[in-house]
Enzyme design. Sequence first.
Site, PDB file in Angstrom:
ATOM      1  N   GLU A  68     -28.685 -17.907   1.995  1.00  0.00           N
ATOM      2  CA  GLU A  68     -29.478 -19.810   2.426  1.00  0.00           C
ATOM      3  C   GLU A  68     -30.491 -20.173   2.303  1.00  0.00           C
ATOM      4  O   GLU A  68     -30.852 -21.409   2.115  1.00  0.00           O
ATOM      5  CB  GLU A  68     -28.512 -19.800   4.024  1.00  0.00           C
ATOM      6  CG  GLU A  68     -26.837 -19.842   3.735  1.00  0.00           C
ATOM      7  CD  GLU A  68     -26.341 -19.215   3.119  1.00  0.00           C
ATOM      8  OE1 GLU A  68     -27.436 -17.070   3.501  1.00  0.00           O
ATOM      9  OE2 GLU A  68     -24.774 -18.132   3.761  1.00  0.00           O
ATOM     10  N   HIS A 137     -18.593 -17.880  13.211  1.00  0.00           N
ATOM     11  CA  HIS A 137     -17.605 -18.310  12.179  1.00  0.00           C
ATOM     12  C   HIS A 137     -17.113 -19.860  13.128  1.00  0.00           C
ATOM     13  O   HIS A 137     -16.122 -20.557  12.481  1.00  0.00           O
ATOM     14  CB  HIS A 137     -16.737 -18.068  11.689  1.00  0.00           C
ATOM     15  CG  HIS A 137     -17.253 -16.913  10.208  1.00  0.00           C
ATOM     16  ND1 HIS A 137     -18.207 -16.336  10.352  1.00  0.00           N
ATOM     17  CD2 HIS A 137     -17.366 -17.673   9.132  1.00  0.00           C
ATOM     18  CE1 HIS A 137     -18.134 -15.392   9.539  1.00  0.00           C
ATOM     19  NE2 HIS A 137     -17.517 -16.251   8.550  1.00  0.00           N
TER      20      HIS A 137
HETATM   21  C1  LIG Z   1     -25.023 -16.087   5.835  1.00  0.00           C
HETATM   22  C2  LIG Z   1     -23.682 -15.873   5.277  1.00  0.00           C
HETATM   23  N1  LIG Z   1     -23.150 -17.474   4.615  1.00  0.00           N
HETATM   24  C3  LIG Z   1     -21.949 -17.284   3.672  1.00  0.00           C
HETATM   25  C4  LIG Z   1     -20.742 -16.309   4.250  1.00  0.00           C
HETATM   26  C5  LIG Z   1     -19.957 -16.501   3.991  1.00  0.00           C
HETATM   27  N2  LIG Z   1     -18.445 -15.279   3.309  1.00  0.00           N
HETATM   28  C6  LIG Z   1     -18.157 -14.806   3.986  1.00  0.00           C
HETATM   29  S1  LIG Z   1     -17.878 -13.935   2.658  1.00  0.00           S
HETATM   30  C7  LIG Z   1     -18.836 -13.867   1.843  1.00  0.00           C
HETATM   31  C8  LIG Z   1     -17.897 -13.124   0.143  1.00  0.00           C
HETATM   32  C9  LIG Z   1     -19.231 -12.252   1.268  1.00  0.00           C
HETATM   33  O1  LIG Z   1     -19.263 -11.176  -0.400  1.00  0.00           O
HETATM   34  P1  LIG Z   1     -19.849 -10.003  -0.817  1.00  0.00           P
HETATM   35  O2  LIG Z   1     -20.647  -9.194   0.344  1.00  0.00           O
HETATM   36  O3  LIG Z   1     -19.488  -9.498  -2.040  1.00  0.00           O
HETATM   37  O4  LIG Z   1     -18.346  -8.952   0.533  1.00  0.00           O
HETATM   38  P2  LIG Z   1     -16.546  -8.729   0.102  1.00  0.00           P
HETATM   39  O5  LIG Z   1     -16.275 -10.031   0.517  1.00  0.00           O
HETATM   40  O6  LIG Z   1     -16.454  -9.316  -1.230  1.00  0.00           O
HETATM   41  O7  LIG Z   1     -16.028  -7.440   0.797  1.00  0.00           O
HETATM   42  C10 LIG Z   1     -18.786 -15.515   2.246  1.00  0.00           C
HETATM   43  C11 LIG Z   1     -19.890 -15.700   1.405  1.00  0.00           C
HETATM   44  C12 LIG Z   1     -21.164 -15.530   5.455  1.00  0.00           C
HETATM   45  N3  LIG Z   1     -19.740 -15.186   6.470  1.00  0.00           N
HETATM   46  N4  LIG Z   1     -22.715 -14.922   5.590  1.00  0.00           N
END
Ligand SMILES: Cc1ncc(C[n+]2csc(CCOP(=O)(O)OP(=O)(O)O)c2C)c(N)n1
Lengths: 370, 329
Positions: A68, A137
Amino acid sequence: MGKDKKPKEREIKYWQAISEAHVQSMERNERVFIMGIGVDDPKGIFGTTLEAYKKFGKKRVFDTPVAENTMTGCAIGAALAGMRPVMVHARNDFMYYCMDQLCNHAAKWHHMFGGLMTVPITVRAIVGRGWGQGSQHSQSLQALFSHVPGLKVVMPSTPYSVKGLLMASIEGDSPVIFVEHRRLYDYAGPVPEGPYTLPIGKGAVVRMGKDATVAAISYAVWDAIKAAVALKEEGGIDVEVIDLRSLKPLDEELILNSVKKTGRLVVADTGWKSYGASAEISALVAEKAFEYLKAPIQRVALPDISAPTSVTLEKVFYPGAMDIISAVRQIVQKGGEKSVPLFESSLTAKTVYEREFSSLAQEKEFLGPF
Amino acid sequence: MKKKDPSLKSIPANVLRDMYYMIVKIRKEGERIAELYPEQEMRCPIHLSIGQEAVAVGVCANLRKDDYVFSSHRCHAHYLAKGGELRRLVAELYGKKTGCAGGVGGSMHLAAPEVGFMGASSIVAGTIPIAMGTALASVMQGSDRVSVTFFGDAAVEEGTFHETLNFASLKSLPVIFVCENNLYATHSHLLARQPTNNIFERGESHRVPGVCVDGNDLLAIYQAAKEAVDRCRRGQGPFLIECKTYRWREHVGPYYDYDLGYRSKEELEKWMARCPVSIYEKVLLENGILSRKDVSTIAKEVGEKMEEAVRFAKESPFPDEAELLKDVY
Ligand SMILES: Cc1ncc(C[n+]2csc(CCOP(=O)(O)OP(=O)(O)O)c2C)c(N)n1
Ligand SMILES: [Mg+2]
């Protein structure tokens, strides 16, 4: 929009109005583009970026890494070089990562260099409330950004204002933090079909009244209207409801004029009470319209804790129409009942209200999806 | 007891069996929660780890109770593998007072500091520097504790991941970075976010060694983590482990989601055919570490424990409204 014809209006939902604002802004100006986590995915930020993606493709609507702060810096750079980026965050909470680029850079660039340059970025960020979104959230961070000089902070409550204000934000030359509330997404209302802008910094009186003013923003405006309707039906209390639409700039004149008329003020905010938008607005009125006040100012805002997840705690954490009703009652009732702290009173007021105004309390519960 | 597979030689049989019990328990938890979630009694967003369980089990089997573990939004497996109580997890999902975080945290914010599970953050990459901080404290306190942080493939896109590698390496801190690379962040493929699929190499310029392992192969993960933990305990600094794996269900929620179109049913089926539980079970059976009878006994016991946990959660009271203002400064 046809020149001679009256602009066409139809009912659309809040999220559709956002989508329309995107598409029309991008049609009008080829330098407008949208980026953010998930803007091009099958769900398209609760539908708001789907249409733009379909129409303009990957070059102008694209996904970003989960980074971000850096991507905000990237948006600032693109804006300095003539583009008009729209950045989207699925939650306010993720903007803490980009506080530096937003507050140290976007907010400063115009002023710090004596007005040489502008940073026309629009940063959309959604407040997620309900279904156990919890501490990280569900935050509503308008006050934080309003504190920093150099940013505009907009918080529309209706489909009509969200479209006009988003188009104005994208067209304007200043950085704008554009805070949307997830619970408003399915609210429908009349919206003109063609492009239009609304002035940032102008609020609106959405219900006229003479006994008390409720100044509200975003989702709290709906609570305020519900409260006003109930108070009128219940005991003939006439509440004026102001939709502030933006916190920075703030429509001071509108608030002051209303308070001068009613002599009573309740401020309803979706953020925290301590050091929040409601504190700023109360201070404004205390400074500039003190002599008109017939009763202490009341504030309906979040208690000084992070959002709990458990449904029972979530229920008492969020204030609503019932709390506005009890706040208005406290300052309108004659005889000057000793006021109890708002938080305690709201718990008891809720049960009374639910019995008396069950139809208004029957708002559909938010069950996602998130 | 016969041990044919050479990779099994160095691992005590009780550890092998404990890991089996744990991976079965974690799978059961995921599947039962997925079944129950549509009842809408667990009122918080839930990110299931079904398909990824081997990572948590293989890493945590190398840890002591006093080692530290941190996690992300997808944290149930890590909580359980580190020794967090099952029924307090389930109660937390139901928002109950008896939950591990008193019903305040919910699915994305589990914690069990009594067993070294120091918390999960739903902010991507949020706990990476924090885990490093616990490693710094361990060094300052002269302890040989090790810290581990579990995160997804998107977390390496945040600046703090790189900043943490830099400082951890600079100070040779005993922290292990475990990336569960499941190829997707929400609906976004890794290659839509990163130029190449080589997360384990991202530590190189910071002099943080990394390995890439099959994230569905419990024994491979166990071995990689063992090396990393030994290194850390000897004071040789941080380590990065990338585990290539796959999430079976939707990003958040109980259902399958190949109908959305961002990934195919074929891709899912390919990964499901490489189920981490079945792979491990097969190795143990073939090498005589477990019998068929053991397998069914464990399945039965785990099933009963899960039902007991669900009953406990459902019967537990909600937090008191008066508790809302608790724990505030
Ligand atoms: C700083 C931040 N940006 C965006 C999000 C929204 N978000 C929640 S889970 C996620 C994807 C995470 O992907 P990954 O790190 O690959 O973990 P996975 O869900 O695949 O286990 C996002 C973008 C967040 N929680 N925190
Ligand atoms: Mg992932």
